[in-house]
Design an enzyme around this catalytic site. Sequence first.
Site, PDB file in Angstrom:
ATOM      1  CE  LYS A  39     -20.717  22.670  22.777  1.00  0.00           C
ATOM      2  NZ  LYS A  39     -20.226  23.592  21.867  1.00  0.00           N
ATOM      3  CD  GLU A 117     -20.042  22.652  18.616  1.00  0.00           C
ATOM      4  OE1 GLU A 117     -21.025  21.971  18.073  1.00  0.00           O
ATOM      5  OE2 GLU A 117     -20.157  23.984  18.729  1.00  0.00           O
ATOM      6  CG  ASN A 177     -21.527  29.553   9.005  1.00  0.00           C
ATOM      7  OD1 ASN A 177     -22.296  29.268   8.249  1.00  0.00           O
ATOM      8  ND2 ASN A 177     -21.780  29.947  10.287  1.00  0.00           N
TER       9      ASN A 177
HETATM   10  N1  LIG Z   1     -25.059  30.260   8.185  1.00  0.00           N
HETATM   11  C1  LIG Z   1     -25.781  30.455   9.073  1.00  0.00           C
HETATM   12  N2  LIG Z   1     -26.751  31.449   8.523  1.00  0.00           N
HETATM   13  C2  LIG Z   1     -27.659  32.028   9.461  1.00  0.00           C
HETATM   14  N3  LIG Z   1     -27.516  31.794  10.965  1.00  0.00           N
HETATM   15  C3  LIG Z   1     -26.447  31.081  11.189  1.00  0.00           C
HETATM   16  C4  LIG Z   1     -25.519  30.454  10.335  1.00  0.00           C
HETATM   17  N4  LIG Z   1     -24.750  29.653  11.006  1.00  0.00           N
HETATM   18  C5  LIG Z   1     -25.069  29.683  12.276  1.00  0.00           C
HETATM   19  N5  LIG Z   1     -26.132  30.707  12.227  1.00  0.00           N
HETATM   20  C6  LIG Z   1     -26.882  30.938  13.593  1.00  0.00           C
HETATM   21  O1  LIG Z   1     -25.931  31.643  14.428  1.00  0.00           O
HETATM   22  C7  LIG Z   1     -26.061  31.056  15.874  1.00  0.00           C
HETATM   23  C8  LIG Z   1     -24.531  30.354  16.238  1.00  0.00           C
HETATM   24  O2  LIG Z   1     -24.326  29.401  15.447  1.00  0.00           O
HETATM   25  P1  LIG Z   1     -23.717  27.973  16.097  1.00  0.00           P
HETATM   26  O3  LIG Z   1     -24.472  27.476  17.282  1.00  0.00           O
HETATM   27  O4  LIG Z   1     -23.616  26.991  15.051  1.00  0.00           O
HETATM   28  O5  LIG Z   1     -22.414  28.732  16.410  1.00  0.00           O
HETATM   29  P2  LIG Z   1     -21.010  27.909  17.356  1.00  0.00           P
HETATM   30  O6  LIG Z   1     -19.996  28.547  17.005  1.00  0.00           O
HETATM   31  O7  LIG Z   1     -21.706  26.605  17.391  1.00  0.00           O
HETATM   32  O8  LIG Z   1     -21.631  28.377  18.871  1.00  0.00           O
HETATM   33  P3  LIG Z   1     -21.218  27.909  20.218  1.00  0.00           P
HETATM   34  O9  LIG Z   1     -19.889  28.670  20.593  1.00  0.00           O
HETATM   35  O10 LIG Z   1     -22.186  28.557  21.332  1.00  0.00           O
HETATM   36  O11 LIG Z   1     -21.080  26.430  20.029  1.00  0.00           O
HETATM   37  C9  LIG Z   1     -27.132  30.127  15.884  1.00  0.00           C
HETATM   38  O12 LIG Z   1     -28.207  30.778  16.536  1.00  0.00           O
HETATM   39  C10 LIG Z   1     -27.240  29.330  14.400  1.00  0.00           C
HETATM   40  O13 LIG Z   1     -28.452  29.112  14.071  1.00  0.00           O
HETATM   41 MG   LIG Z   2     -22.068  25.209  18.992  1.00  0.00          MG
END
Ligand SMILES: Nc1ncnc2c1ncn2[C@@H]1O[C@H](COP(=O)(O)OP(=O)(O)OP(=O)(O)O)[C@@H](O)[C@H]1O
Ligand SMILES: [Mg+2]
Length: 228
Positions: A39, A117, A177
Amino acid sequence: MSARSLLVTGTDTGIGKTHASVALLHALRARGHRAIGMKPIASGCERIDGRWRNEDALALQAASDPRPAYDDVNPVALPEPTAPTLAARAAGVTVEIAALHAAHGRLAAAADIVLVEGAGGWEAPLAEGLEHRDLARYLGGAVLLVVGMRLGCLSHARLTARAIAADGCRLVGWIGNRIDPAFARADDYVGLLSDALPAPCLGVLPFVAGGVGARDALRLDPDWIATL
Ligand SMILES: Nc1ncnc2c1ncn2[C@@H]1O[C@H](COP(=O)(O)OP(=O)(O)OP(=O)(O)O)[C@@H](O)[C@H]1O
Ligand SMILES: [Mg+2]
């Protein structure tokens, strides 16, 4: 560069890029690959033992094998949870692109595959003068798209795929997802996305309470890995 690298982008912020990257790292490892997450620029950090640490970077580090140094996984850790350009300004940090490349080089030297990422979606700037397309091109042009399955995802996914192609990069796969458990007809959306996106679907991750459980959520086709 000894490893293949993929830039992991998403249809938006908060739709599961980290969650899906963790699943993908475990799936690659289950196929016998050395897989490391990165990251490079993270905004939203907390102080742990006197150092700024970001949740995404810690999750990626923990899912990696071999285990990389935190500072290579996340060379730029910005405290404020906002757009990285704003967070960098607020912290008085100038992002040194050469330092990002050097950190990536160390990870790539130890891995077969590095998942990098991004921050937010494809058109969100990573830093002053640094766009996702710049980083993706540096990494060789391969991009993986995580689609947060919710209303609006068709347009976001198709726009992102068009922008990736227009930027001279290559969509190599996408992961759905199930971020919204109440989202109706998700299977039909997966069908529409499969028709619309010019790359294979690697899997659709279920909604899991608390967002935990990405570890065994994906099974990868070795033929897909061989295309990278
Ligand atoms: N399949 C899922 N089921 C339930 N909760 C989820 C799922 N995928 C992600 N989440 C939850 O949603 C939130 C956002 O997920 P994640 O951090 O992976 O997103 P991101 O796209 O990486 O965000 P960012 O832009 O901040 O990097 C987190 O709290 C994560 O635990
Ligand atoms: Mg993220």
